[in-house]
Every structure is written in C-alpha cells, then in structure tokens.
Design an enzyme around this catalytic site. Sequence first.
Site, short mmCIF file in Angstrom:
data_model
loop_
_atom_site.label_atom_id
_atom_site.label_comp_id
_atom_site.label_asym_id
_atom_site.label_seq_id
_atom_site.Cartn_x
_atom_site.Cartn_y
_atom_site.Cartn_z
N GLU A 5 -5.46 -8.49 -0.99
CA GLU A 5 -6.13 -8.29 0.31
C GLU A 5 -7.59 -8.00 0.04
OE1 GLU A 5 -4.60 -5.51 3.22
OE2 GLU A 5 -2.54 -5.92 2.61
N GLU B 211 0.83 -1.22 0.00
CA GLU B 211 0.00 0.00 0.00
C GLU B 211 0.85 1.26 0.00
OE1 GLU B 211 -2.77 -0.53 3.28
OE2 GLU B 211 -4.12 -1.66 2.00
C1 BGP Z 1 -4.36 -2.97 4.99
C2 BGP Z 1 -3.03 -3.50 5.43
C3 BGP Z 1 -3.04 -4.72 6.22
C4 BGP Z 1 -4.30 -4.97 7.01
C5 BGP Z 1 -5.57 -4.52 6.38
C6 BGP Z 1 -6.76 -4.53 7.29
O1 BGP Z 1 -4.31 -1.61 4.96
O2 BGP Z 1 -2.17 -3.72 4.32
O3 BGP Z 1 -1.84 -4.81 6.91
O4 BGP Z 1 -4.22 -5.00 8.33
O5 BGP Z 1 -5.45 -3.27 5.80
O6 BGP Z 1 -6.72 -3.42 8.11
P1 BGP Z 1 -6.99 -3.41 9.65
O7 BGP Z 1 -6.15 -4.48 10.22
O8 BGP Z 1 -6.60 -2.08 10.09
O9 BGP Z 1 -8.43 -3.65 9.80
#
Ligand code: BGP
Length: 469
Positions: free
Chosen positions: A364, A172
């Site tokens: 993701e 990201e």
């Molecule tokens: C993205 C990241 C991850 C992850 C995901 C979910 O931004 O790349 O590392 O954690 O989001 O986010 P969160 O864990 O804050 O709910």
Amino acid sequence: MQSYFSKDFLWGGAMAANQCEGAYNEGGKGLSIQDMMPDGIFAPPSTRVEPRNLKLQGVDFYHRYKEDLALFAEMGYKCLRFSFSWPRIFPQGNEETPNEAGLAFYDGLVDECLKYGIEPIVTLSHYETSYYLAKEYDGWRSRELIAFFERYARTVFTHFKGRVKYWITFNEINAIWNFPLLAAGILTPKEQLCQEDLYQAAHHELVASAMAVKMAHEIDPQNKVGCMVCGFMNYSMTPNPDDVVQKVLVDRKGYFFADVQMRGYYPSYAKALWKTEGCTIRMESGDEEALQNTCDFLSFSYYMSKCVAADPSQYQMTPGNIVSGLKNPYLKASEWGWQIDPKGLRVMMNDLYDRYQKPLFIVENGLGAKDKVVMVDGVKTVEDDYRISYLNDHLAAVNQALAEGVECLGYTTWGCIDIISASTSQMSKRYGMIYVDRNDDGSGSMERIRKQSFYWYKKIIASNGEALK
Ligand code: BGP
C-alpha cells in the site's frame, strides 16, 4: 532513471473487499464490522445497518470486477492485491462449512486475474471480522477465533490451490493498539480495555497467523505467506536523547508484530514490558511452537512518516494513517494532513530488510486527494499530477533501496480504482488511477474514468521503472 527493479517485479495495485465490493447482503454474505461502521473508524459503531454507510454499495466491484480488471490489465498489472471478505465465505465466522456462493464469487475474480496473467495477492483478513464474531465473542479477545480462522484459511488454501500463491494473513495487524475493533473485531470500547487485553487478542491473532503459514506450506509448498504491518516511520523530533529513547519505544509497537511473525518468537523487550506493565498472557502448550512458523515475506503499507518526542506537548500534532504524530517541519502534507515523505520509505525498507533479511512487499502506498473530472480532447479525465508526483517520488525511493541491496517482491499502489476511505468512509478521499463517479452522498453513475496517473503508471510498468524521474 537506471532501474534496479527485477524483471519479475510484481507491479500492481491494492484494494480491500469492504471498501470496493459493495453487495453487502448478496450471495449469502454475513454482516461484517464494516457494515456497522458508517462513519469510519473514529466513530463508535452502529448497532444496525445504516443506509448512509457508503461501504454497503462500495464501488460495486462485486458486479463490475470484469470491467475493472480489464482496466487494470490495460495498465499492465502484474499483480493485484485484494482481500477475501471472511463473512462472504463464512457468514457468521463459526460455521462448519463455507458459503458456496461466496467461494464462487472469488473463483470468478481469481480466474479473471489469471486470464490476464495478473498474480492474485490475497489478504485473508482486511479489517473485516464478521459482526457475529464481534458481538458474540468480542472478536479476537476469544481464543475460539483461532479455530474459526484456521477453518477459513484451510478452506481457501485448499479451494484456490495452484491459483493463488501469495497470501497475507492480517492487514496492518499493529493497528490493534489504536483500533481494536478494526484490527481485531473487539466490540468493547477501547477505553474499557487494558494493555493485557490487547496483548492477549494480539497473541490469538499471531498464533492464528502462524498456523495459517504452516497450513499454507503443507497444502501447497508453492505458497508464499506474508505478514502485514502499518508502516511506522518515526523520527526523533530532536537529538535530545530523551526523544531518541522515545522513538525506540514507539518503534517497538510496530516491530513487535513483525518480530514475532518474521523471527518466530516474542522479542525480549516484549516479555520485559509485560513484566513492568503487569500483563499475564495466557498461552496454551503448542502456542510458542506454532509461532515458529515464520512468514515468507514482510509486507507493509507506507503513506507517511511522523516525529516523536518524550514531551510531545510543546509540538504541533499531525494526523496520519492509523496513528497521528508530531509535525515534521521539513515535510509537506496531503489534504488530510498525512506528511509526504518518500525518503522515509527508503529508510524503512533498508531498516526492515537489515532486520529480517527476508523479502519485502510494499502493498500500500498512495495519495488520498480530491479529484476533479475535466474534458481533454473530448474525453473525460482527471489531471492528477499531484498523485503522479507522489507516486514517482516514492517509487524512485524504492529504486534507491533496491540499488542498496534490499530485496523487494513487488509494489501495489493504494488503490487502483477509487474506493471508500477506510478511516473517514468518504468517497471524496480518492486514491485510484481510475475515477469512479460516486459522491459522498451516495449519488453518481459509478462510471469509470481513466485519470492521467493511469497512463503514467502504464508507462512506468512497461519500462520496468526506467521511465521514473
Ligand atoms: C490503510 C488500510 C487501507 C486503506 C488505507 C488508506 O490503513 O489498510 O484499507 O484504506 O490505509 O486509508 P484511508 O482510506 O483511511 O485514507
């Protein structure tokens, strides 16, 4: 459902070292910025290691990865996306030689994946610059980091040659606009940074990423390297042309990185923007040439969409992944307010593929939710039909995009197993298909429990998408 997934489609799950491994001070690992962020990404970092930081133990993946991989294999994973912790391999970040114990840990993990026929997809930098580089260099604001990163990349490309073929440079990367510490290891508080500082740090990351692409191809022509952006699906709040113009401008914040990494040069709108904003980006000779080493695929995270307007003050805001936005009256949201929008994924895939004509990789996608363990026929499980329905609808949208001609290498759910949330540092914001008995206060046995989504995903993978509804 008629499936358009190719027979070699990479089905799997994704995780990040700092959220799952734990063992923050074992095997010679150096401190990372994450070890100093006990309260998530919205709070200022601490100057010392705080025991309340759940990431210090993560879900103990460092010691339990064999058990966890056996479960991923049981689901039928074709691939696993995880990150190497840079400070586990180069504890400070600027050493001449790597920490052998760090490499040995990843040898074990990679070999365990290969044992099950699971393709490793490795992210080199997933929000985890070393604390040393953050403190001494202000992270990616310093050009020196390019050379440190190159050394790290060369080390792992050489060491894992033939075993790891899919690489992602920065997770990201566009998160730098909102979270310079997270995405670029910059310790200076955001309020003290100007646009020029951010563009300069981004330039260093972009050059480092492009050099890594070049090196990866030279070391092993089989290597495929991707860039990775935080999905930015924006709708204009209304048909008012002012709102539409605003959407174009906001979109560019996301396209900026993908444009450079997929096309090999800075887009004209970026150069125009630097002029209007009075930014001078310091480039060295060879930088622009280096940028021409474009990525083989474009990977991205996708959780939600948002609306934008020229005058946002009259609308309701909604939180989201990395960036918040305006509430869309047509969408429902997760318990954390992230708006659920499978059709947005179809639109985004078409849009990105049309723009670059290179394969995509969804690395993701998932639903963070509070889960409850129940007993069914004497076996512990979680009845997470909300997660199943979220994933089903998003995968159906992917299938639709494939039917429309989009090329996509694979799909990894976030996450495979419950881990610590990146934004809030909570354990209770769970994404996995495997429940981990650990609570927000750090208590719990770390027992692994198969959720109903575990069995569902297994069916989806086995049917190569035909079992989707
Ligand atoms: C993205 C990241 C991850 C992850 C995901 C979910 O931004 O790349 O590392 O954690 O989001 O986010 P969160 O864990 O804050 O709910």
